[in-house]
Design a protein around this motif. Structure first.
Motif, short mmCIF file in Angstrom:
data_model
loop_
_atom_site.label_atom_id
_atom_site.label_comp_id
_atom_site.label_asym_id
_atom_site.label_seq_id
_atom_site.Cartn_x
_atom_site.Cartn_y
_atom_site.Cartn_z
N VAL A 74 54.21 -12.50 -72.77
CA VAL A 74 54.16 -12.46 -71.23
C VAL A 74 53.09 -12.76 -70.32
N THR A 75 51.78 -12.21 -70.94
CA THR A 75 50.75 -12.81 -70.30
C THR A 75 50.45 -14.27 -70.02
N LEU A 76 50.83 -14.96 -71.24
CA LEU A 76 50.71 -16.54 -71.01
C LEU A 76 51.79 -17.02 -70.18
N ALA A 77 52.99 -16.37 -70.23
CA ALA A 77 53.89 -16.99 -69.44
C ALA A 77 53.56 -16.66 -67.87
N CYS A 78 52.92 -15.60 -67.59
CA CYS A 78 52.71 -15.17 -66.28
C CYS A 78 51.40 -16.09 -65.58
N LEU A 79 50.47 -16.54 -66.71
CA LEU A 79 49.53 -17.51 -66.38
C LEU A 79 49.98 -18.90 -66.05
N GLY A 80 51.14 -19.22 -66.89
CA GLY A 80 51.77 -20.85 -66.69
C GLY A 80 52.47 -20.58 -65.18
N VAL A 100 44.36 -29.11 -62.51
CA VAL A 100 44.04 -27.81 -63.27
C VAL A 100 45.26 -26.87 -63.54
N SER A 101 45.84 -26.60 -62.31
CA SER A 101 47.13 -25.76 -62.46
C SER A 101 48.28 -26.12 -63.53
N PHE A 102 48.39 -27.57 -63.24
CA PHE A 102 49.48 -28.20 -64.39
C PHE A 102 49.13 -28.01 -65.66
N LEU A 103 47.50 -28.26 -65.95
CA LEU A 103 47.18 -28.10 -67.32
C LEU A 103 46.93 -26.73 -68.03
N VAL A 104 46.78 -25.86 -67.02
CA VAL A 104 46.83 -24.64 -67.37
C VAL A 104 48.36 -23.95 -67.65
N ALA A 105 49.11 -24.37 -66.94
CA ALA A 105 50.68 -24.17 -67.23
C ALA A 105 51.23 -24.75 -68.65
N GLY A 106 50.72 -26.22 -68.83
CA GLY A 106 51.08 -26.85 -70.09
C GLY A 106 50.48 -26.22 -71.25
N PHE A 165 57.94 -28.21 -71.99
CA PHE A 165 57.17 -27.68 -70.77
C PHE A 165 55.76 -27.83 -70.90
N GLY A 166 55.24 -27.69 -72.24
CA GLY A 166 53.75 -28.08 -72.47
C GLY A 166 53.45 -29.49 -72.23
N VAL A 167 54.14 -30.27 -72.82
CA VAL A 167 53.86 -31.85 -72.58
C VAL A 167 54.23 -32.21 -71.15
N LEU A 168 54.92 -31.52 -70.75
CA LEU A 168 55.15 -32.12 -69.07
C LEU A 168 54.12 -31.62 -68.51
N GLY A 169 53.70 -30.37 -68.59
CA GLY A 169 52.58 -30.04 -67.65
C GLY A 169 51.21 -30.71 -68.04
N LEU A 170 50.87 -30.86 -69.34
CA LEU A 170 49.86 -31.83 -69.57
C LEU A 170 49.70 -33.32 -69.10
N THR A 171 51.14 -33.79 -69.32
CA THR A 171 51.36 -35.23 -68.64
C THR A 171 51.10 -35.35 -67.02
N ALA A 172 51.79 -34.39 -66.30
CA ALA A 172 51.55 -34.27 -64.94
C ALA A 172 50.34 -33.88 -64.56
N GLY A 173 49.54 -32.97 -65.18
CA GLY A 173 48.01 -32.77 -64.85
C GLY A 173 47.13 -33.86 -65.10
N ALA A 174 47.31 -34.78 -66.26
CA ALA A 174 46.83 -36.06 -66.39
C ALA A 174 47.04 -37.07 -65.06
#
Length: 539
Positions: free
Chosen positions: A405-411, A381-387, A472-481
């Motif tokens: 900035v808010t989204l960057a902090c969430l990631g 879930v953390s990977f997916l949220v970051a992606g 970063f988005g693609v990497l986060g989603l792939t790593a989460g999956a």
């Protein structure tokens, strides 16, 4: 036969001794922050333009404001940063024929027809302080040298991982901690007084080689000092101390905007860590693994005395370990988000401060979920949220900077959860005699991504500012999956014994054992991600 944890229950799992050691070692964790992400302030690139001889005198004679001077003398439209920062008109600004109102109109009706050349006399930087960029002119054609500066830190982490890990497991955690701290402090001071870019780069590389080894040695020590009931909490809070270092770095960098003084300010206090020679003992677990039972008994007696408990009667113990090998893609996301934020920030200090604060709730989430939910789902879930956060940031307009900035902090919070959980569970995987090496091997795999991250961020931003976010988005989603494909290890017990060619650990000595263990660790990380050893180690 009792385990080490059984003995710690008798002498105190988290008494006065462990609390004192924990606070001292947390200072080492905080000291890594300026080395790991100090590039945000040390390598800050302010607005700049070519220095043209005669422009200052002409501006003073004509009484121009700064906006008028830029409008009359700097090429390119307002949104063309390359022309504005890296090119200048091929004009002699000292000639008397130039008028104070649109001086270039006397040379060409359309200034776009005037020839442009690269900056010939350096640059003018719009900043009250200094950075390695402003001092060594690391802009335009030399901008890649800033990327190399940060990559050298990660290259140092990678090169030092195996060697420092071996030293800690072969000669002791305390010796490794003191040795790496001494080199880290000296190289940090040498970097602050480096006369040129090359010598500064070499000092930074040397600092990287030893600094993460110092951090991991402290991490291993505190997890081996405390009892099992407090181990995870102590390990997570040790990493929270790194976050405290990030927050403190923001204030120090704001107060000291000159990179050499900033480097000295964050380096000189680390010399006090050498006093730990008298404050911290060696790990009793490591002493037992080296058959140094007398010294281990002495230290356990000291712990019992400090905690007001009875000394142990017997230390012939065994040490079963739990384990889990997890993912390392978060290193690219973690460093990448920090660098991207620094490069696009409107208020560098406040944005860095806000993004550092989100690491505190990340630690709280781990404490709440790791034993209730497990490892796999929080990490995925953390990977997916970051992606997802990175991909949404692409759609945000510049006017809504607060939302970016808010989204960057969430990631950042998502990647922090994964990073801290990886450190936590990897420390549980290995038997005592290779624990430091095992954790450093995991760290080395993360550092490989960190070596390339600066080039990915800054060079891709030259093509399109949002391009790194897509990566970063693609990497986060792939790593989460991919994380969801791993087996859950919550509650599993891994009894560990390394046997090579039918021989137990006691039959392999020195470099032979080191190479065999390294082969097993590498194969474990590369092929299985999770590995169960059927037997156990007796210490």
């Amino acid at each position: 036969m009792p385990t080490v944890d059984d003995v710690l229950e008798q002498v105190g799992e988290f008494g006065w001794f462990q609390k004192q050691a924990f606070l001292l070692l947390c200072l080492i964790s905080a000291a890594l922050a300026p080395i790991y992400v100090g590039i945000v302030f040390l390598g800050f690139t302010p607005d700049h333009r070519c220095r043209s001889p005669g422009v200052a005198e002409l501006s003073q004679r004509c009484g121009w404001s700064l906006a008028e001077e830029l409008n009359y003398t700097v090429p390119g439209p307002g949104d063309d940063a390359f022309l504005r920062q890296c090119r200048q008109y091929e004009v002699d600004w000292n000639q008397s024929a130039l008028d104070c109102v649109d001086p270039l109109s006397s040379l060409a009706s359309d200034r776009s027809h005037l020839p442009l050349v690269p900056c010939q006399h350096g640059w003018v930087y719009d900043t009250p302080g200094s950075s390695i960029v402003t001092e060594f002119n690391l802009v335009c054609a030399d901008a890649w040298k800033v990327d190399l500066f940060q990559s050298c830190v990660n290259l140092g982490f990678f090169l030092g991982s195996l060697g420092v890990g071996y030293v800690a497991d072969r000669f002791g955690r305390k010796l490794c901690l003191l040795m790496t701290t001494a080199v880290m402090s000296v190289s940090g001071v040498l970097m602050a007084v480096a006369p040129d870019y090359t010598s500064m780069l070499l000092c930074r590389l040397l600092q990287g080689v030893v600094s993460k080894g110092s951090w991991v040695s402290g991490y291993t020590l505190i997890t081996e000092f405390v009892g099992s009931a407090y181990r995870r909490t102590a390990a997570i809070l040790y990493q929270v101390a790194f976050t405290v270092g990030l927050v403190g770095l923001t204030g120090v960098a704001y107060a000291i905007p000159y990179w050499r003084w900033l480097q000295l300010a964050v380096t000189l206090p680390t010399f006090f860590f050498l006093l730990y020679y008298w404050c911290l003992p060696e790990s009793p677990r490591w002493l037992l693994s080296q058959k140094k039972n007398a010294q281990a008994v002495k230290i356990m007696d000291h712990i019992a005395q400090k905690n007001g408990k009875l000394p142990p009667a017997d230390l012939k113990v065994r040490d079963p370990r739990k384990g889990f090998l997890s993912l390392f893609a978060c290193a690219v996301l973690y460093q990448g988000l920090i660098m991207h934020m620094g490069a696009t920030s409107e208020d560098l200090y406040m944005d860095f401060f806000y993004s550092a604060l989100v690491e505190f709730p990340a630690a709280f989430i781990i404490l709440v979920t790791i034993d209730r939910v497990g490892r796999i789902y929080p990490m995925a879930v953390s990977f997916l949220v970051a992606g997802v956060s990175c991909l949404i940031m692409i759609l945000i307009s510049h006017e809504l900077h607060w939302l970016s900035v808010t989204l960057a902090c969430l990631g950042r919070m998502g990647t922090t959860i994964v990073l801290q959980m990886v450190c936590l569970v990897n420390a549980e995987l290995y038997p005592t005699f290779i624990r430091n090496l095992g954790v450093m091997v995991c760290s080395a795999l993360c550092d490989l991504g960190g070596i390339f991250t600066p080039f990915l961020v800054f060079r891709l931003m030259e093509v399109w500012q949002a391009l790194p976010l897509i990566l970063f988005g693609v990497l986060g989603l792939t790593a989460g999956a991919m994380t969801l494909l791993l087996p859950e290890t919550k509650g599993a017990v891994f009894l560990v014994m390394l046997r090579v060619g039918g021989h137990g650990p006691h039959r392999l000595k020195g470099h032979t054992l080191y190479l065999k263990v390294l082969e097993i660790l590498t194969n474990t990380h590369t092929h299985t991600h999770t590995h169960t050893f059927k037997n156990r180690v007796s210490l």
